[in-house]
Design an enzyme around this catalytic site. Structure first.
Site, PDB file in Angstrom:
ATOM      1  CG  ASN A  84      -2.368   0.545   0.690  1.00 62.61           C
ATOM      2  OD1 ASN A  84      -2.461   1.654   0.176  1.00 62.61           O
ATOM      3  ND2 ASN A  84      -3.417  -0.235   0.868  1.00 62.61           N
ATOM      4  CG  HIS A 110       1.565  -2.130  -3.876  1.00 63.93           C
ATOM      5  ND1 HIS A 110       1.004  -2.226  -2.626  1.00 63.93           N
ATOM      6  CD2 HIS A 110       0.533  -2.217  -4.764  1.00 63.93           C
ATOM      7  CE1 HIS A 110      -0.307  -2.361  -2.740  1.00 63.93           C
ATOM      8  NE2 HIS A 110      -0.628  -2.366  -4.019  1.00 63.93           N
ATOM      9  CG  HIS A 184      -1.883  -6.615  -5.586  1.00 63.38           C
ATOM     10  ND1 HIS A 184      -2.950  -6.523  -6.452  1.00 63.38           N
ATOM     11  CD2 HIS A 184      -1.700  -5.373  -5.084  1.00 63.38           C
ATOM     12  CE1 HIS A 184      -3.386  -5.278  -6.474  1.00 63.38           C
ATOM     13  NE2 HIS A 184      -2.658  -4.559  -5.642  1.00 63.38           N
ATOM     14  CG  ASP A 250      -7.324   1.221  -4.335  1.00 63.26           C
ATOM     15  OD1 ASP A 250      -6.937   0.332  -3.544  1.00 63.26           O
ATOM     16  OD2 ASP A 250      -6.571   1.813  -5.127  1.00 63.26           O
ATOM     17  CD  GLN A 286      -6.474  -0.675   0.163  1.00 58.91           C
ATOM     18  OE1 GLN A 286      -6.274  -0.474   1.367  1.00 58.91           O
ATOM     19  NE2 GLN A 286      -6.582   0.316  -0.705  1.00 58.91           N
ATOM     20  CD  GLU A 314      -4.115  -5.058  -2.280  1.00 63.62           C
ATOM     21  OE1 GLU A 314      -3.020  -4.482  -2.105  1.00 63.62           O
ATOM     22  OE2 GLU A 314      -5.060  -4.537  -2.912  1.00 63.62           O
TER      23      GLU A 314
END
Length: 350
Positions: A84, A110, A184, A250, A286, A314
């Site tokens: 993130n 990331h 991911h 998101d 997430q 995530e």
């Protein structure tokens, strides 16, 4: 023992492998040592028919193509050093300021320009009482992408005989550093029968989410979900209220239980009957709904990945935690061991 095959040659000339873990029911996970990426995951529908429930590509070069790098979707990859976003790519440890690489507008996402998703990991196939395993190792050197400390990482994928994919992460460091590792994977429980995931029914056991600004950086507010399109405490189709969320989902949800193994999400795809239950020991998850997929990428079997072709769950600590003292801590110090496990269990309903 997992089978191995060539996955092609990376741009730097390294030969990359693809490993297949198969359980006693015939369910299978394919994982490449490029990015520790989950490439495929065969799970049965209500009729017992196996289908691939994750997005992925046919060779390592597909993950290195100009189109893939331009889109930067991180499909299936292991993510780090910090999953993130970190605001401005800046944080301070014990009075020392650090600047890590930025790659998402003004922020770091990331892991930066070349995160763990683009690294070739050392891979060792194996077996366990629960099912076949793949153990991946990577040394993230001090200074890489601007992060302090040499971080030694081990990730173990296990495909259990109960049709669960377990991902266990451990890491140690020789200098204090923020760490937030995740995977991911993009799921589509229809196994590609539906081009999008908007009809998937999602439940998130989370009464709050982290409010973000225009750059998707948390403001620090943990907002209650009731009365908002972020309320998945009871099942809702992912697409039912997505139009009320600019850009699509998101966001990080604050899980109601933050320690020990606890539920993070459940998903049901009505047409196939497939279900997914996610458990984790992380405080957040997430939900990302493939908002930036735009049809420019063609995956396995010639499948074009358009908007909302897959969803991600995530498991994580919260975005920008290094700059938010009120958020759960992500600082790993020498002598400590980072440990986290998340499990994705598949089943059927009806």
């Amino acid at each position: 023992m997992p089978a191995s095959a060539s996955f092609g040659t990376a741009l730097d000339g390294t030969k990359v492998q693809l490993f297949t873990l198969t359980n006693k029911h015939g369910a299978a996970a394919t994982i490449t040592n490029y990015g520790g990426t989950l490439v495929g995951l065969l799970m049965p529908d209500r009729h017992g028919k196996l289908g691939d429930v994750v997005l992925g590509f046919d060779s390592v070069r597909d993950y290195q193509s100009p189109a893939f790098r331009a889109a930067n979707p991180y499909i299936g990859a292991l993510i780090g050093r910090y999953g993130n976003r970190i605001a401005g790519g800046k944080f301070t440890i014990a009075g020392q300021a650090y600047q890590v690489s930025v790659n998402n507008g003004p922020n770091s996402l990331h892991g930066g320009q070349v995160g763990y998703d683009q690294k070739i990991w050392d891979a060792t196939p194996g077996t366990s009482p629960d099912g076949p395993t793949m153990t991946l190792h990577y040394l993230s050197k001090a200074g890489g992408e601007g992060y302090p400390g040499n971080l030694r990482i081990t990730v173990v994928y296990t495909l259990t005989d109960t049709n669960a994919l377990r991902i266990a992460y451990t890491a140690t460091t020789d200098q204090a550093t923020p760490v937030n590792l995740t995977n991911h994977a993009y799921f589509n429980l229809s196994a590609g029968v539906s081009p999008d995931i908007l009809q998937h029914e999602l439940t998130l056991p989370a009464n709050h989410y982290t409010v973000v600004d225009a750059d998707l950086i948390p403001t620090g507010e943990l907002r209650p979900v009731p009365g908002t399109p972020f309320d998945f405490t009871t099942p809702h189709a992912i697409g039912a209220r997505i139009a009320q969320v600019p850009g699509g989902y998101d966001h990080n949800w604050v899980l109601n239980v933050e320690t020990g193994q606890h539920p993070a999400a459940t998903v049901h795809e009505p047409a196939s009957g497939r279900t997914l239950a996610v458990t984790t020991d992380q405080p957040g998850v997430q939900l990302y709904t493939g908002n930036f997929l735009d049809g420019s990428l063609t995956g396995k079997g010639g499948t074009v990945y358009g908007r909302h072709a897959g969803f991600c769950l995530e498991t994580q600590h919260f975005p920008d935690s290094p700059n938010k003292p009120g958020f759960p801590n992500t600082l790993l110090k020498p002598g400590e061991t980072y440990r986290t496990t998340s499990t994705y269990t598949f089943g059927v309903r009806g």
